[in-house]
Design an enzyme around this catalytic site. Structure first.
Site, PDB file in Angstrom:
ATOM      1  N   GLY A  14       0.960  -1.201  -0.200  1.00  7.51           N
ATOM      2  CA  GLY A  14       0.053  -0.218   0.072  1.00  7.51           C
ATOM      3  C   GLY A  14       0.741   1.275  -0.093  1.00  7.51           C
ATOM      4  CG  ASP A 137      -2.108  -0.368   7.803  1.00  6.51           C
ATOM      5  OD1 ASP A 137      -2.998   0.500   7.393  1.00  6.51           O
ATOM      6  OD2 ASP A 137      -1.892  -1.453   7.105  1.00  6.51           O
ATOM      7  NE  ARG A 172     -28.892  12.305  10.836  1.00  6.19           N
ATOM      8  CZ  ARG A 172     -29.196  12.735   9.592  1.00  6.19           C
ATOM      9  NH1 ARG A 172     -28.210  13.495   9.292  1.00  6.19           N
ATOM     10  NH2 ARG A 172     -30.549  12.920   9.381  1.00  6.19           N
ATOM     11  NE  ARG A 181      -2.632  -4.788   5.561  1.00  2.43           N
ATOM     12  CZ  ARG A 181      -2.882  -5.170   4.384  1.00  2.43           C
ATOM     13  NH1 ARG A 181      -3.838  -6.297   4.254  1.00  2.43           N
ATOM     14  NH2 ARG A 181      -2.648  -4.452   3.194  1.00  2.43           N
ATOM     15  NE  ARG A 227     -30.826  20.889  19.894  1.00  2.00           N
ATOM     16  CZ  ARG A 227     -29.669  20.761  18.879  1.00  2.00           C
ATOM     17  NH1 ARG A 227     -28.669  20.576  19.500  1.00  2.00           N
ATOM     18  NH2 ARG A 227     -29.938  21.143  17.954  1.00  2.00           N
ATOM     19  CB  VAL A 277     -10.457   9.326   1.719  1.00  2.00           C
ATOM     20  CG1 VAL A 277     -10.343  10.578   2.220  1.00  2.00           C
ATOM     21  CG2 VAL A 277     -11.544   9.346   0.608  1.00  2.00           C
TER      22      VAL A 277
END
Ligand code: F6P
Length: 372
Positions: A14, A137, A172, A181, A227, A277
């Site tokens: 990679g 990684d 949310r 990996r 909130r 990305v």
């Protein structure tokens, strides 16, 4: 120890932002020391095809800021076979190459060690190799950092900051999956940098039910707040065994049970998989510097007749003298035994290394504090 006169450089596995800095430093420094420097395109695949290319100063001068690798990269499963490596060695010998720099991760460095194994070489021309750790990684043993990790972390942080804006606006929950990996390093470190509410990583060894509980508890705790701070950001390493979409479905079902009568939208978890990305983009200043320093030491080692080592950024654990020491060329860049790196990498991935246990333990402590 006779020094190398003709050195080839390849990048493999990679790609990682900052590989170009290592290529550039090795090419420029090697030439300044009087060595011939060649590039090999597409990693071991290119080596098997004889894809040698010149690496003149003009070819590398302006590549520092470019992501990926100008030499290209590939994964080469065939390299596990000795007959295939024999062909690679023959191609190197035909080109008069006596030193090879391999820039890559676990699989690539394993290939390098086999390629330079004296028992495989037999009576053939000797070959010296130096590995340069490059993998977003950060899953290699005996180096504090690999090339590409810092840029990947910054990319994750930038993406998560953006997601946090919309998550906050809608109260949310987001589960954001990041590469890595089998290693949770990127998930753990970026969770701290982002101020995430939870990080999920394979080193914790938690089964599916415990992971669901962890997420549900996190959501309920955060939702009980005022909130302004009711968004939930969860960073999940791709190595966690539960697929992210399944996690979302199970979490939503558990939340519906826990909060009966709630509007469906309130507990509809969103998923973002950052995927490749994370691996792209311009290298950070740190990765440019790290790549340059590791590449510099790699080529100086070969010219000085050193082989079977990996250049390393200050190993995180104590390293016995016979395994490695700071290089004579840069006090922060070590030369560590390549075979020992691969053993330690296996320990790291399998959770046997004290470093893995420390990372997981440290994160659990931080994780508890995050939810106060
Ligand atoms: O090892 C780097 C890495 O980006 C991992 O994080 C990821 O699992 C893998 O490579 C993806 O590989 P590929 O680009 O071959 O799909």
């Amino acid at each position: 120890m006779s020094g190398c006169k003709r050195i080839a450089i390849l990048s493999s596995g990679g790609d990682a932002p900052g590989m170009n800095a290592a290529i550039r430093a090795a090419a420029l420094v090697g030439r300044s020391l009087g060595a011939d420097i060649l590039g090999i395109e597409r990693g071991y695949k290119g080596l098997l095809d004889g894809a040698f290319v010149p690496l003149m100063p003009g070819d590398v001068q302006a590549i520092l800021r470019e992501g990926g690798t100008i030499l290209g990269s590939a994964r080469c499963k065939e390299f596990h076979h000795k007959e295939v490596r024999d062909k690679a060695r023959a191609n190197l010998a035909n080109k008069g190459v006596d030193g090879l720099i391999v820039i890559g991760g676990n699989g690539s460095l394993t290939g390098a060690l086999h390629l330079a194994d004296p028992t495989e070489i037999g009576d053939g021309p000797s070959l010296k190799v130096i590995g340069v750790p490059a993998s977003i990684d950060n899953d290699l043993g005996l180096t504090g950092m690999c090339i590409g990790v810092d840029t990947a972390m910054n990319t994750i942080v930038e993406a998560c900051d953006k997601i946090a804006d919309t998550a906050t606006a809608h109260d949310r929950t987001f589960i954001i999956e990041v590469m890595g990996r089998d290693c949770g390093y990127l998930a753990m470190t970026s969770a701290i940098a982002v101020g995430a509410d939870l990080a999920l990583f394979p080193e914790s060894g938690k089964p599916e039910a415990a992971i669901i509980d962890q997420i549900v508890n996190t959501v309920l705790t955060v939702r009980s707040r005022s909130r302004k701070s009711r968004r939930v950001i969860i960073i999940k390493a791709e190595g966690v065994s539960v697929p992210t979409e399944r996690l979302k479905d199970l979490v939503d079902a558990a939340l519906r049970e826990k909060i009966p009568g709630s509007e469906p939208g309130m507990i509809e978890t969103r998923v973002t998989v950052l995927g490749h990305v994370v691996r792209g983009g311009r290298p950070s200043a740190f990765d440019r510097l790290l790549g340059s320093r590791l590449g510099n030491v790699a080529v100086r080692a070969l010219v000085g007749g050193i082989s079977h080592k990996m250049t390393a950024w200050m190993p995180p654990d104590e390293v016995p003298e016979e395994v490695g020491s700071p290089s004579a060329f840069d006090p922060k860049i070590w030369l560590v035994d390549l075979a020992a790196v691969l053993v330690e990498t296996e320990n790291l991935i399998m959770g046997r290394s004290p470093l893995t246990r420390w990372r997981a333990g440290a994160f659990d402590q931080i994780g508890d504090a995050l939810l106060l």
